[in-house]
Design a protein around this motif. Structure first.
Motif, PDB file in Angstrom:
ATOM      1  N   ALA A 225      49.158  33.381  49.463  1.00  0.00           N
ATOM      2  CA  ALA A 225      48.331  32.982  48.316  1.00  0.00           C
ATOM      3  C   ALA A 225      48.964  31.860  47.522  1.00  0.00           C
ATOM      4  O   ALA A 225      48.268  31.053  46.903  1.00  0.00           O
ATOM      5  CB  ALA A 225      48.082  34.195  47.415  1.00  0.00           C
ATOM      6  N   THR A 269      51.320  44.425  42.742  1.00  0.00           N
ATOM      7  CA  THR A 269      49.944  43.965  42.534  1.00  0.00           C
ATOM      8  C   THR A 269      49.857  43.067  41.310  1.00  0.00           C
ATOM      9  O   THR A 269      50.539  43.289  40.311  1.00  0.00           O
ATOM     10  CB  THR A 269      48.980  45.151  42.353  1.00  0.00           C
ATOM     11  N   TRP A 284      45.742  40.045  43.466  1.00  0.00           N
ATOM     12  CA  TRP A 284      46.608  39.854  44.642  1.00  0.00           C
ATOM     13  C   TRP A 284      47.469  41.093  44.782  1.00  0.00           C
ATOM     14  O   TRP A 284      47.767  41.783  43.809  1.00  0.00           O
ATOM     15  CB  TRP A 284      47.495  38.614  44.445  1.00  0.00           C
ATOM     16  N   GLN A 285      47.859  41.375  46.032  1.00  0.00           N
ATOM     17  CA  GLN A 285      48.799  42.459  46.259  1.00  0.00           C
ATOM     18  C   GLN A 285      49.699  42.118  47.431  1.00  0.00           C
ATOM     19  O   GLN A 285      49.317  41.341  48.327  1.00  0.00           O
ATOM     20  CB  GLN A 285      48.088  43.790  46.494  1.00  0.00           C
ATOM     21  N   GLN A 288      48.767  43.490  51.911  1.00  0.00           N
ATOM     22  CA  GLN A 288      47.335  43.499  52.190  1.00  0.00           C
ATOM     23  C   GLN A 288      47.040  43.880  53.638  1.00  0.00           C
ATOM     24  O   GLN A 288      45.956  44.346  53.947  1.00  0.00           O
ATOM     25  CB  GLN A 288      46.748  42.125  51.894  1.00  0.00           C
TER      26      GLN A 288
END
Length: 824
Positions: A225, A269, A284-285, A288
């Motif tokens: 990300a 997270t 977001w974590q 995933q």
């Protein structure tokens, strides 16, 4: 009688507080907090007090977000996490030795801040800040005795700085809850682990559970990300002088509701509050996919969540245990099919490398000094124990000397990994390459024949005897004649001169916004209604061409909300123009130093301007693709949009630094006296700290509403000297602009003044970095270092005649900057 009524009214209010648990302000030696009372921060972002987790009757003291309608409390810090109260008899108070203390119904101490007592313990008090930070303060010394940000539990908040010595065996930064109903220390911990490079790890007990990949100075290389959102949400990891590491993160929205939580099941997270839903959203974590688990495919195994099965051996490797591998147990990993040669060349053959694209690099990398990718490969090949390498532009060369573990393949992002294999393993790859090349050549030839035939038919139908150069080709030739390369324009739209002539009514005087050494600036309006500002290089300008070239190269590669946006450029013949977004509220100096307009800048607007400028400078120094030193930061180069949001402009004097470069030298000293740091003005040395100095001058000007150079006939000689004098006399409040109502924001304004004085200290090594400046400005902590004397307080700035100093040409190019513009 009046006194009796007043006493009764006071007692009635005390009863209301006791009965209904209303927030009562700070906790002092005379003011306790009893269960179930709570305190609210000033802007009601957070609450501090007693709570019970879901499905639990135990009582804890903690901090949580003050959000109505959420399914459950979003608790971000717990004091007595391993020592709960079993009833509602708890009391929070300032103890006799000045500590914040939690007592049970039998006056037993359940938890305490445990700081060393001072001589003024009766003046200590505690409060919850709007950042979510619980602080214990000394009213006598104005020092922060203790703060919850230094003792995090499972949450990482905006404006929190986590510190670690980077050793996995020491106390981690974050520790998860045991479960959703029990905030005691759980199984999972998280923190920075530094061996050769720094990475963020989550541990399950003593075993790695997830890792972020190495920090490359801009992002964590294993977090997908971040490759797409590094401009909006960015972490900053810094190695301090004492060997510790500090980690913080920033947000484009600067909303304190954005935060990170290490959950009880080992997930890191990112959570955001959504007003529309009235609940928390997971943005977001960390885990995933199944491939995110550390070492999922074992040594020399690669994990790809889009494949089935997800694990495969690297090329040139095979499963260590075929039976286990086929059954879906990949923990044993893979081994080489063919052993590597001993160091050197055997029979004219040597080991080679196979490329694996877009991966999260393996664990435990080492960084090497290397000139380019070829040099990186040679160094790995010459190292008997080197098993892989990668070269990442902007970060450099990394190699691995141990077994490769925790490799993950991404669809995009990541880096290319080159794994070392025996020469015989390359033969199969060579045959595959030959087949690929042959097929490509055959298909390419067929396509080319069809294209040439179609082109011939088209030319025949058009009776085209020859092909002439069109106007666009001439335009390109003009650019080449102006010594501007295609590479410099690859990120920047090219505009036609005719369209700019129409937009500005043939550069009409009525459209003129201002005049600088570069040339005039005009307001333009395109046919679609878009308003722009057009800089036109004056043909008589000797300075302008170099500044034009520099601005094109620098600002075309920058994108940030706090920088003015370059929309395009035009080069045709002798004409050279830059096209910017139009800023209707002129430059900052037009409002700040004009008595009739200054009243439009209340303190909230000024503070917003200060924060935005500092974050723009942070982007230039640390977060952009390039490290940029602006060299001409001043009030006239800060432009304001419709909402008075500031944007840094005029990058004609800017310089690009290499990633390992700390300072530069020049014989051509450019900038504006009053904003130049001493080492730059006198010796031509510039660095990030010279920009920090300019920012400090600008900050003090914003607070005072006066130019640094407006003290020519006064004893102080400059604003810096005046501020330093007031600071030493204990009368620094006199510096604040009378147009600002300072009563409600006095602590904030005083903090800004102190940051300004710290930024203009005479020696660059004494000044804070821009990262530290942003942290100090946006923090509510008042315990800042004491500044030393600023530069240029002993000499009159205006008296320096600009003659050569140490063989350097020193002059002001204030006229080059478009500082005298109207609306833009």
């Amino acid at each position: 009688m009046v006194y009796v009524h007043t006493l009764l009214l006071f007692l009635s209010w005390v009863w209301v507080f006791d009965q209904f648990g209303l927030a009562r302000g700070d906790i002092t030696t005379a003011r306790f907090l009893r269960d179930p009372e709570t305190l609210e921060s000033r802007e009601a972002n957070f609450k501090f007090g007693f709570f019970s987790p879901v499905n639990s009757t135990n009582r804890y003291v903690g901090i949580w977000y003050n959000k109505e309608g959420a399914d459950q409390l979003e608790v971000v810090w717990v004091a007595n996490r391993d020592n709960p109260l079993n009833d509602s008899s708890g009391v929070i108070r300032i103890s006799g030795n000045g500590n914040l203390q939690l007592l049970d119904g039998q006056n037993n101490s359940i938890w305490s801040t445990n700081v060393t007592a001072n001589n003024e313990v009766n003046s200590n008090f505690a409060q919850i800040l709007d950042t979510g930070n619980l602080v214990l303060l000394s009213n006598a010394s104005e020092n922060t005795m203790w703060q919850s940000f230094d003792h995090p539990t499972n949450s990482f908040l905006l404006r929190m700085v986590l510190t670690s010595d980077g050793n996995a065996s020491t106390k981690p930064m974050l520790t998860s809850w045991k479960n959703a109903s029990n905030p005691s220390n759980g199984l999972f911990t998280a923190g920075i682990y530094h061996r050769r490079l720094s990475e963020f790890f989550i541990w399950d007990g003593d075993r790695p559970y997830w890792r972020s990949g190495p920090w490359d100075g801009r992002l964590f290389m294993g977090v997908r990300a971040m490759y797409y959102s590094a401009q909006d949400v960015g972490f900053r990891l810094e190695n301090e002088n004492d060997g510790t590491f500090s980690l913080s993160f920033s947000s484009a929205s600067q909303s304190v509701t954005e935060h990170y939580v290490l959950t009880y099941d080992g997930m890191l997270t990112q959570r955001e509050w959504e007003d529309d839903r009235g609940d928390w959203n997971v943005a977001w974590q960390s885990l995933q996919f199944e491939c995110d688990v550390y070492g999922k495919c074992g040594e020399f195994g690669s994990c790809n969540s889009n494949n089935s099965p997800i694990c495969s051996c690297l090329r040139g490797f095979e499963p260590r245990n075929n039976q286990e591998w086929s059954a879906g147990n990949w923990s044993d990993g893979c081994i080489r099919r063919t052993p590597l040669l001993q160091c050197g060349t055997v029979g004219g053959r040597e080991d080679g490398f196979l490329r694996l694209r877009n991966v999260k690099v393996p664990d435990n990398a080492a960084r090497l000094e290397s000139d380019d990718e070829g040099d990186c490969q040679r160094q790995c090949l010459g190292n008997c124990s080197c098993s892989a390498y990668t070269y990442n532009f902007g970060f450099g060369c990394m190699i691995w000397s141990e077994n490769l573990i925790d490799i993950q393949e991404f669809a995009s992002a990541g880096v290319d990994l080159f794994t070392r294999v025996a020469h015989s393993e390359l033969a199969g790859e060579t045959n595959k390459w030959k087949v690929t090349v042959a097929v490509t050549v055959i298909l390419g030839t067929a396509v080319l024949v069809v294209f040439l035939y179609s082109l011939w038919r088209w030319l025949h139908r058009r009776h085209a005897g020859k092909i002439t150069l069109n106007k666009e080709s001439n335009w390109h030739n003009n650019m080449v004649g102006a010594r501007l390369s295609d590479a410099e324009f690859q990120d920047l739209p090219l505009m036609k001169f005719e369209s700019l002539v129409l937009a500005t009514d043939n550069f009409s005087e009525s459209k003129k916004l201002g005049q600088g050494g570069f040339g005039p600036v005009y307001k333009g309006t395109f046919e679609d209604g878009q308003e722009v500002a057009v800089k036109r290089l004056s043909r008589a300008s000797g300075q302008g061409q170099q500044e034009f070239m520099n601005e094109v190269v620098v600002i075309s590669k920058l994108q940030n909300r706090n920088l003015v946006r370059l929309l395009g450029c035009c080069v045709e013949g002798e004409e050279k123009l830059l096209v910017y977004e139009y800023m209707p509220n002129k430059s900052l100096d037009a409002l700040l130093f004009d008595p009739s307009n200054r009243e439009h800048l209340d303190w909230k607007k000024r503070f917003n301007i200060i924060k935005a400028i500092s974050r723009g400078l942070l982007y230039l120094h640390r977060d952009s693709r390039l490290r940029i030193i602006h060299r001409d930061l001043k009030a006239s180069n800060i432009l304001l949009d419709n909402d008075l949001n500031p944007k840094i402009s005029d990058f004609g004097m800017a310089r690009i630094f290499e990633s390992n470069q700390d300072q530069g030298d020049t014989k051509r000293i450019v900038g504006t006296y009053g904003y130049m740091s001493p080492e730059y003005a006198m010796e031509g040395r510039f660095s990030e700290k010279s920009d920090v100095y300019s920012f400090g001058v600008l900050l003090l000007e914003i607070v005072s509403g006066r130019r640094n150079s407006s003290f020519k006939d006064e004893e102080s000689m400059s604003l810096l000297g005046h501020a330093w004098k007031l600071w030493n006399e204990g009368d620094i409040l006199s510096l604040i602009d009378p147009a600002v109502s300072a009563l409600d924001f006095q602590a904030e304004i005083l903090r800004c003044i102190q940051v300004g004085l710290l930024s203009v200290q005479e020696f660059p090594e004494d000044r804070p970095s821009i990262t530290t400046v942003v942290s100090m400005i946006e923090s509510e902590i008042t315990d800042l270092p004491r500044p030393t004397q600023p530069g240029f307080t002993q000499r009159r700035i205006a008296s320096w005649n600009g003659t050569q100093q140490n063989g350097r040409d020193c002059y002001s190019v204030n006229g080059v900057s478009i500082s005298s513009l109207g609306g833009r």
